[in-house]
Design a protein around this motif. Structure first.
Motif, short mmCIF file in Angstrom:
data_model
loop_
_atom_site.label_atom_id
_atom_site.label_comp_id
_atom_site.label_asym_id
_atom_site.label_seq_id
_atom_site.Cartn_x
_atom_site.Cartn_y
_atom_site.Cartn_z
N UNK A 209 0.86 -1.18 0.00
CA UNK A 209 0.00 0.00 0.00
C UNK A 209 0.90 1.24 0.00
N UNK A 210 0.80 2.03 -1.01
CA UNK A 210 1.76 3.12 -1.18
C UNK A 210 1.15 4.47 -0.84
N UNK A 211 1.94 5.30 -0.18
CA UNK A 211 1.54 6.67 0.10
C UNK A 211 1.96 7.53 -1.10
N UNK A 212 0.98 8.05 -1.85
CA UNK A 212 1.31 8.72 -3.11
C UNK A 212 2.09 10.01 -2.91
N UNK A 213 2.10 10.56 -1.68
CA UNK A 213 2.83 11.81 -1.45
C UNK A 213 4.30 11.55 -1.12
N UNK B 49 -9.42 -0.62 2.65
CA UNK B 49 -9.65 -0.23 1.26
C UNK B 49 -9.20 -1.33 0.31
N UNK B 50 -8.08 -1.97 0.63
CA UNK B 50 -7.58 -3.04 -0.22
C UNK B 50 -8.56 -4.19 -0.30
N UNK C 153 9.55 1.46 -5.76
CA UNK C 153 9.51 0.70 -4.51
C UNK C 153 8.45 -0.38 -4.55
N UNK C 154 7.30 -0.08 -5.18
CA UNK C 154 6.21 -1.05 -5.23
C UNK C 154 6.65 -2.34 -5.91
N UNK C 155 7.50 -2.21 -6.91
CA UNK C 155 7.97 -3.39 -7.63
C UNK C 155 8.97 -4.20 -6.81
N UNK D 192 4.63 -8.30 1.89
CA UNK D 192 4.29 -6.88 2.03
C UNK D 192 3.15 -6.48 1.10
N UNK D 193 3.22 -6.93 -0.16
CA UNK D 193 2.25 -6.51 -1.16
C UNK D 193 0.83 -6.91 -0.77
N UNK D 194 0.69 -8.12 -0.22
CA UNK D 194 -0.63 -8.60 0.16
C UNK D 194 -0.90 -8.47 1.66
N UNK D 195 -0.01 -7.74 2.36
CA UNK D 195 -0.20 -7.44 3.78
C UNK D 195 -0.35 -8.70 4.63
#
Length: 341
Positions: free
Chosen positions: A1-5, A22-23, A286-288, A294-297
Motif C-alpha cells: 500500500x503506497x503513500x502517493x505523497x 480499502x484493499x 519501490x512497489x515493484x 508486504x504486497x498482500x499485507x
C-alpha cells in the motif's frame, strides 16, 4: 500500500494497516480488471504484468468524483471527461426526425436506450421486452437498434440505427439512460447528469454498473431480471430522478471546476513525454521491490486472523463453561427440591 505523497520509500506497518480495509474492498474490482485484460493481451504474447512493467505512463479515462476511489500508482493519470469539458453550452445538433420526436414529447418523460454501436440487438428477446415495459409505463423512448432489427414500434418509440448520444444526454430532455454501462457511456451520462440504469453484458461493464450504484448515480439490473424487476426499478428511478441528478451534478461540478482539470493534465503529461522522452520520475519503483508478504499485507492479515480466532475461541470456551455451570446449578437445585419434598 503506497503513500502517493512520499512514494520513494517503503510504506510503514501502520501505513499499510490503514490502507488494508480499502484493499479488501477493492480486491474484487482489481481482479476483474486483470481478468478482462489478460485474454486480449495473450493474443499478442503479453501478460498484464509485462505490460504494466514496460509502460511508464497510464492515461485513464476516469475521475475520482465519478468513480470509486481506486488506489492508483503515481504514473496513472486520470483524464476522464477531458473530451467533454466545456461542451454543455455547445449547440445541439439533431436530425429533423429526432427534433420532431423531442418536440412531441414535451411534458412527458423521455428515456434513451442504447447498448453501444457494436452490439447486435436484433433477435434478442429481452431487448424487445425492455422496450415494451417502457411503453407500458407511458414513457417516450429513443432506442438504438441495428439495421437488422425488424420489430415494429408504437409512435411513442423512436428507433435509430445511429444516435447522437452526447447531444441527447446533454440536451436536458432525457429523464433516464438505459445502457450496457461501457466506460465512455458511463462518463458521459454522469457528466451530463442523466441517471442511468445499467444492464451490463461483458468486460468491464459489471464493474462499472456496481460503481454507478455505489456512488448513487443510478441502478444496476441483470438482463435475466428484466421480466421480473425492470418495471419496478424504472418506475422508482423516474420517481426519484432528482436524487440521482443531484448526486451526478455534485460530481460533474467538481470535474468542471477543479483547478488543473482533466484536459490540462492530459496536455501536460503528453508534452512531458514529448519533451523528456519518458516520465520515470512518476514510476513507483519501490512497489515493484515489495515482497509478496508486504504486497498482500500477509504480515498483518495472518496475525490478525490468528488473534481473532483465539479471542473467539476463548469467548466460546467461557460461554460453554458458563452454560455447563448454570445447567448443573439448575439441576442441583431441582434435585434438592425433590429430595426435600
Amino acid at each position: 500500500m503506497m503513500n502517493s505523497r512520499d512514494f520513494h520509500r517503503s510504506p510503514s506497518f501502520t501505513e499499510r494497516l490503514s490502507g488494508l480495509s480499502t484493499a479488501f474492498k477493492m480486491f474484487p474490482f482489481i481482479q476483474t480488471g486483470q481478468r478482462i485484460l489478460q485474454p486480449f493481451l495473450e493474443k499478442f504474447g503479453f501478460s498484464v504484468q509485462e505490460v504494466t512493467d514496460s509502460v511508464k505512463l497510464f492515461l485513464t479515462n476516469g475521475h475520482p468524483a465519478l468513480t470509486f476511489p481506486f488506489l492508483r500508482p503515481p504514473n496513472n493519470i486520470l483524464i476522464g471527461c477531458a473530451n467533454l469539458l466545456g461542451s454543455k453550452s455547445a449547440p445541439l445538433q439533431f436530425s429533423p426526425q429526432i427534433s420532431q420526436f423531442l418536440n412531441e414529447s414535451v411534458g412527458k418523460d423521455v428515456v434513451y436506450v442504447s447498448f453501444g454501436p457494436y452490439v447486435k440487438m436484433s433477435g434478442v428477446s429481452w431487448y424487445s421486452q425492455l422496450v415494451e415495459i417502457l411503453t407500458e409505463l407511458d414513457l417516450r423512448v429513443i432506442v438504438k437498434v441495428d439495421k437488422e432489427f425488424e420489430k415494429e414500434f408504437p409512435k411513442s418509440v423512436l428507433p435509430l440505427n445511429w444516435a447522437p448520444q452526447k447531444d441527447l444526454l446533454r440536451s436536458g430532455k432525457i429523464k433516464l439512460f438505459i445502457s450496457h454501462c461501457g466506460n465512455n457511456g458511463k462518463m458521459e451520462t454522469i457528466y451530463y447528469n442523466v441517471p442511468v440504469l445499467c444492464i451490463p453484458q461483458f468486460a468491464d461493464q459489471p464493474v462499472n454498473a456496481e460503481l454507478v450504484k455505489v456512488k448513487g448515480f443510478g441502478e444496476s439490473l441483470m438482463k435475466e431480471d428484466i421480466s421480473v424487476r425492470a418495471k419496478e426499478v424504472i418506475a422508482a428511478m423516474i420517481a426519484n430522478h432528482g436524487t440521482y441528478h443531484r448526486n451526478m451534478k455534485r460530481a460533474s461540478d467538481i470535474v468542471e471546476n477543479e483547478p488543473g482539470n482533466a484536459r490540462e493534465n492530459l496536455l501536460y503529461y503528453v508534452e512531458q513525454v514529448a519533451e523528456m522522452g519518458n516520465v520515470d520520475y512518476l514510476v513507483n519503483k519501490v512497489a515493484r521491490q515489495q515482497s509478496t508478504v508486504e504486497m498482500y499485507n500477509l504480515d498483518i492479515v495472518v496475525p490478525v486472523v490468528v488473534i481473532v480466532i483465539v479471542v473467539v475461541g476463548f469467548i466460546l470456551y467461557v460461554l460453554l463453561k458458563f452454560c455447563v455451570y448454570f445447567s448443573r446449578k439448575v439441576g442441583m437445585a431441582g434435585f434438592r427440591k425433590l429430595k426435600n419434598e
